[in-house]
Design a protein around this motif. Structure first.
Motif, PDB file in Angstrom:
ATOM      1  N   VAL A 587       0.827  -1.155  -0.113  1.00 41.81           N
ATOM      2  CA  VAL A 587      -0.063   0.095   0.061  1.00 41.81           C
ATOM      3  C   VAL A 587       0.961   1.119  -0.171  1.00 41.81           C
ATOM      4  O   VAL A 587       0.658   2.381  -0.686  1.00 41.81           O
ATOM      5  N   LEU A 588       1.945   1.238   0.720  1.00 43.57           N
ATOM      6  CA  LEU A 588       2.906   2.304   0.754  1.00 43.57           C
ATOM      7  C   LEU A 588       3.454   2.710  -0.582  1.00 43.57           C
ATOM      8  O   LEU A 588       3.533   3.850  -1.056  1.00 43.57           O
ATOM      9  N   GLY A 589       3.852   1.630  -1.315  1.00 42.05           N
ATOM     10  CA  GLY A 589       4.369   1.649  -2.553  1.00 42.05           C
ATOM     11  C   GLY A 589       3.567   2.327  -3.625  1.00 42.05           C
ATOM     12  O   GLY A 589       3.857   3.297  -4.462  1.00 42.05           O
ATOM     13  N   LEU A 590       1.970   1.988  -3.401  1.00 43.73           N
ATOM     14  CA  LEU A 590       0.977   2.543  -4.465  1.00 43.73           C
ATOM     15  C   LEU A 590       0.953   3.973  -4.003  1.00 43.73           C
ATOM     16  O   LEU A 590       0.664   4.938  -4.825  1.00 43.73           O
ATOM     17  N   LEU A 591       1.027   4.321  -2.717  1.00 45.79           N
ATOM     18  CA  LEU A 591       0.629   5.751  -2.360  1.00 45.79           C
ATOM     19  C   LEU A 591       1.688   6.540  -2.879  1.00 45.79           C
ATOM     20  O   LEU A 591       1.389   7.625  -3.175  1.00 45.79           O
ATOM     21  N   ALA A 592       2.886   5.871  -2.796  1.00 48.20           N
ATOM     22  CA  ALA A 592       4.153   6.726  -3.007  1.00 48.20           C
ATOM     23  C   ALA A 592       4.084   7.109  -4.564  1.00 48.20           C
ATOM     24  O   ALA A 592       4.395   7.899  -4.905  1.00 48.20           O
ATOM     25  N   TYR A 593       3.363   6.165  -5.199  1.00 45.76           N
ATOM     26  CA  TYR A 593       3.403   6.394  -6.880  1.00 45.76           C
ATOM     27  C   TYR A 593       2.546   7.231  -7.121  1.00 45.76           C
ATOM     28  O   TYR A 593       2.564   8.214  -8.000  1.00 45.76           O
ATOM     29  N   GLU A 594       1.328   7.379  -6.219  1.00 39.53           N
ATOM     30  CA  GLU A 594       0.219   8.380  -6.304  1.00 39.53           C
ATOM     31  C   GLU A 594       0.736   9.609  -6.272  1.00 39.53           C
ATOM     32  O   GLU A 594       0.116  10.389  -6.761  1.00 39.53           O
ATOM     33  N   ARG A 595       1.692   9.937  -5.236  1.00 41.77           N
ATOM     34  CA  ARG A 595       2.067  11.392  -4.865  1.00 41.77           C
ATOM     35  C   ARG A 595       3.145  11.857  -6.046  1.00 41.77           C
ATOM     36  O   ARG A 595       3.295  13.009  -5.858  1.00 41.77           O
ATOM     37  N   VAL A 596       3.450  10.919  -6.768  1.00 44.04           N
ATOM     38  CA  VAL A 596       4.663  11.339  -7.578  1.00 44.04           C
ATOM     39  C   VAL A 596       4.371  12.588  -8.450  1.00 44.04           C
ATOM     40  O   VAL A 596       4.993  13.598  -8.655  1.00 44.04           O
ATOM     41  N   PRO A 597       3.062  12.718  -9.075  1.00 45.97           N
ATOM     42  CA  PRO A 597       2.801  13.951  -9.884  1.00 45.97           C
ATOM     43  C   PRO A 597       3.001  15.179  -9.096  1.00 45.97           C
ATOM     44  O   PRO A 597       3.548  16.361  -9.680  1.00 45.97           O
ATOM     45  N   PHE A 598       2.525  15.308  -7.745  1.00 44.91           N
ATOM     46  CA  PHE A 598       2.684  16.515  -6.880  1.00 44.91           C
ATOM     47  C   PHE A 598       4.093  16.800  -6.584  1.00 44.91           C
ATOM     48  O   PHE A 598       4.735  17.842  -6.733  1.00 44.91           O
ATOM     49  N   ASP A 599       5.037  15.273  -6.234  1.00 47.45           N
ATOM     50  CA  ASP A 599       6.402  15.482  -6.027  1.00 47.45           C
ATOM     51  C   ASP A 599       7.125  16.189  -7.379  1.00 47.45           C
ATOM     52  O   ASP A 599       7.880  17.015  -7.212  1.00 47.45           O
ATOM     53  N   THR A 600       6.715  15.811  -8.532  1.00 46.26           N
ATOM     54  CA  THR A 600       7.449  16.108  -9.625  1.00 46.26           C
ATOM     55  C   THR A 600       7.228  17.347  -9.985  1.00 46.26           C
ATOM     56  O   THR A 600       8.180  18.262 -10.363  1.00 46.26           O
ATOM     57  N   ALA A 601       5.916  18.136  -9.919  1.00 41.81           N
ATOM     58  CA  ALA A 601       5.754  19.290  -9.953  1.00 41.81           C
ATOM     59  C   ALA A 601       6.440  20.211  -9.246  1.00 41.81           C
ATOM     60  O   ALA A 601       6.675  21.166  -9.397  1.00 41.81           O
ATOM     61  N   LEU A 602       6.561  19.887  -7.818  1.00 45.17           N
ATOM     62  CA  LEU A 602       7.167  20.465  -7.106  1.00 45.17           C
ATOM     63  C   LEU A 602       8.689  20.762  -7.229  1.00 45.17           C
ATOM     64  O   LEU A 602       9.306  21.704  -7.002  1.00 45.17           O
ATOM     65  N   SER A 603       9.254  19.397  -7.576  1.00 48.89           N
ATOM     66  CA  SER A 603      10.855  19.444  -7.793  1.00 48.89           C
ATOM     67  C   SER A 603      11.262  19.975  -9.178  1.00 48.89           C
ATOM     68  O   SER A 603      12.214  20.457  -9.096  1.00 48.89           O
ATOM     69  N   GLY A 604      10.303  20.313 -10.104  1.00 49.10           N
ATOM     70  CA  GLY A 604      10.442  20.951 -11.185  1.00 49.10           C
ATOM     71  C   GLY A 604      10.002  22.413 -11.381  1.00 49.10           C
ATOM     72  O   GLY A 604      10.183  23.019 -12.387  1.00 49.10           O
TER      73      GLY A 604
END
Length: 627
Positions: A587-604
């Motif tokens: 479940v943690l792995g799925l949630l980590a993947y689900e937050r990637v778009p927000f993390d990517t937007a922030l890091s970029g």
């Protein structure tokens, strides 16, 4: 050269006059350019020399040999150059403006003078629209080098007049390299917007250049931004404004910049009418004093139509020309003027660089706050899932009904048989049992899938709502939504649950898992037992002991009692703990993947790195040590 006497204002002759107004002469003779005067200067000085602050004469502008000082400046320049700011977030607009300002002065003014202290003195003539800057420049040079006219703004490209011996210094290789330029050939002609015109003329003495800049209050914003770029690179400002515009806010914005940087400066008030002249000059002088500019050399040009060939035909500009000739004619005086401006710029970095660092900190703090929103939202999603997986809340509705069908049909007991004994049940009965077990398996997957998908969607909605409340957050939200990651969460969750169930079955089938007393006589369907263990892990015992609306519904055979009978308490705890942790990791792995778009937007988003502000503060300290 003998200085002309100033015309008196007969109506207000008793009032003190700190300005040096040219006489209203009508002679057609044009005064000489900025070259050395043939005669010694005599009489009262016209346009006082800019004094140095107390004790400043003990300092000197660093030379090219000051490698440590140059290295510190280069490090500061690189740190400023590498700064990025996220669009729309707090500090972005202010940070970019400060970055451009500091970087321009480091690159175009400070470092060139550290590397080559013998470069020409640059005098920038700047000021208001229609103040007659171009006419004044032509008059000071002694020939037409720049164009004038009635169209406003007239100067759409700056013109730099210098001696032919100095023209190479102002080429792209040395002076503001990013700026395109063209060398003037023959008659003065305007260049294109954003292009520097180099006018080489023998009328200019070696070692001095005169720059006609765009209007600082131009209706075209690019013009006054262009003017600011050249003022940042100049040693001496000659600021020209008119009797009708000297109180404009834009004028004082530039004058206050000169004050804050202690720039060597002269101010010229042009188009001064005879009537009320003394009152006008006094008021402008009082404004200069009140704004901390009392040290500036001051001059006034009367209202006149004595212009021919785009130059003053009278000697109205002689007092300004003589002042600049005096500045340009003596190496010591030139050094004094440039040194004051240089030290003033270096001093200004004590506040300008920390202010840039503060804007960087604003961006960093905003970035941390946005990142914390993502962390909190998905951490809460994980907590919600963890709670729901163990409190029995999933054991209701379809899942509970499917479990009761399996227990009522005796399928759990039928899945176990004595070793060596083959089942003789009919195919229809086995198919019916398979249907009930399959329905339970589907219900388990549906419930877990719905739980994880719901928690992930709620987390994403929470991040989106919180981000949109932050200035500039809308841009980041749109970037995140435009890059969803490409994963079907529901489908992926079903796949993870299937793999999880198979791993539980493997754990129950492992050697030593089953109690020896049971393993010797009984074999069982590990897939069915895995489902029983899942029901137990989902908190079945809590629904039985907790009472409430679902207590009666959940009555029936206890999964835990059955499992203890098969594996024993210790082995059951080990299998259950491994299974529970396995599911949590998935479940943690799925949630980590689900937050990637927000993390990517922030890091970029080009938010400055955490250590960039500290580096700027350190650079300010290093500059103080090295100077």
């Amino acid at each position: 050269m003998t200085r002309p006497s100033a015309a008196s204002d007969t109506s207000e002759s008793d009032a003190p006059d700190r300005f040096e107004a040219g006489p209203d002469a009508t002679s057609d003779q044009t005064g000489p350019g900025l070259g050395p005067a043939a005669d010694d200067l005599d009489g009262e000085r016209r346009g006082p020399t800019v004094p140095l602050p107390s004790g400043q004469a003990k300092h000197r502008a660093p030379t090219g040999e000051d490698s440590r000082f140059e290295q510190v400046l280069e490090t500061l320049r690189k740190q400023v150059l590498d700064l990025e700011f996220a669009d729309g977030l707090d500090g972005a607009e202010e940070g970019r403006a400060l970055k451009a300002d500091v970087l321009a002065q480091l690159s175009d003014y400070v470092l060139p003078r550290v590397r080559r202290p013998d470069i020409p003195l640059l005098i920038a003539v700047a000021g208001s629209t229609g103040a007659g800057k171009s006419t004044l420049v032509n008059s000071l040079v002694g020939e037409q080098v720049t164009t004038t006219g009635v169209r406003r703004p007239t100067t759409n490209s700056p013109v730099l007049a210098c001696n032919p011996a100095d023209v190479d210094w102002f080429s792209e290789a040395s002076f503001i390299p990013s700026l395109p330029r063209v060398r003037q050939q023959g008659l003065a002609m305007p260049g294109k917007d954003g292009m520097l015109v180099l006018a080489a003329t023998e009328a200019m003495p070696p070692g001095v250049a005169l720059l006609d800049t765009p209007d600082v209050d131009s209706a075209v914003s690019a013009h006054h931004e262009f003017a600011a770029k050249f003022l940042d690179a100049a040693d001496l400002w000659v600021f020209v404004t008119t009797s009708g515009r000297y109180a404009d806010a834009r004028v004082w914005e530039f004058l206050q910049v000169a004050r804050d940087r202690d720039t060597s400066m002269a101010v010229v008030l042009s188009r001064v009418p005879r009537r009320g002249r003394r009152r006008l000059l006094d008021h402008f002088g009082a404004m200069l004093e009140a704004n901390g500019l009392g040290h500036a050399a001051r001059f006034a040009i009367p209202e006149t139509d004595q212009i021919r060939g785009e130059r003053f035909t009278s000697n109205v500009a002689d007092h300004i020309r003589e002042y600049l000739a005096d500045v340009a004619g003596e190496a010591e005086q030139r050094d004094r003027v440039s040194r004051r401006t240089f030290i003033g710029v270096i001093d200004s970095f004590r506040t300008r660089v920390p202010e840039l660092a503060r804007q960087v900190e604003r961006q960093i703090e905003t970035g941390h706050a946005l990142g914390a929103v993502v962390d909190d939202a998905y951490s809460d999603a994980q907590d919600r899932i963890d709670t729901s997986l163990g409190d029995g809340s999933l054991l209701r509705g379809s899942l509970l009904a499917r479990w009761q069908e399996v227990t009522a049909g005796g399928d759990l007991a039928k899945s176990m048989r004595p070793r060596g004994k083959r089942s003789r049940k009919g195919r229809s009965e086995q198919a019916e049992r398979g249907r009930r077990v399959g329905a339970l398996e589907d219900a388990v997957r549906d419930s877990l899938e719905a739980l994880v998908v719901s928690a992930a969607e709620r987390a994403a909605e929470r991040v989106e709502q919180r981000w949109r409340k932050v200035p500039g957050g809308d841009v980041l939200v749109e970037k995140a939504l435009a890059n969803p990651g490409g994963m079907d969460l529901a489908r992926q969750m079903r796949q993870e649950i299937g793999e999880w169930q198979r791993e539980i079955a493997e754990l129950t089938a492992a050697d030593g898992a089953t109690k020896r007393s049971v393993a010797r006589f009984v074999s069982f369907d590990h897939d069915v037992v895995a489902l029983v263990m899942i029901i137990d892990l989902l908190g079945y015992e809590q629904t039985r002991s907790g009472g409430g609306a679902h207590a009666a519904e959940s009555s029936g055979p206890s999964p835990q009692r059955l499992l203890k009978g098969l594996f024993g308490a210790q082995s059951l705890r080990s299998i259950g703990g491994s299974a529970r942790e396995n599911l949590r990791r998935r479940v943690l792995g799925l949630l980590a993947y689900e937050r990637v778009p927000f993390d990517t937007a922030l890091s970029g988003a080009d938010i400055p790195s955490d250590d960039s502000a500290v580096q700027l503060y350190q650079a300010t300290y290093n500059l103080e040590i090295a100077r």
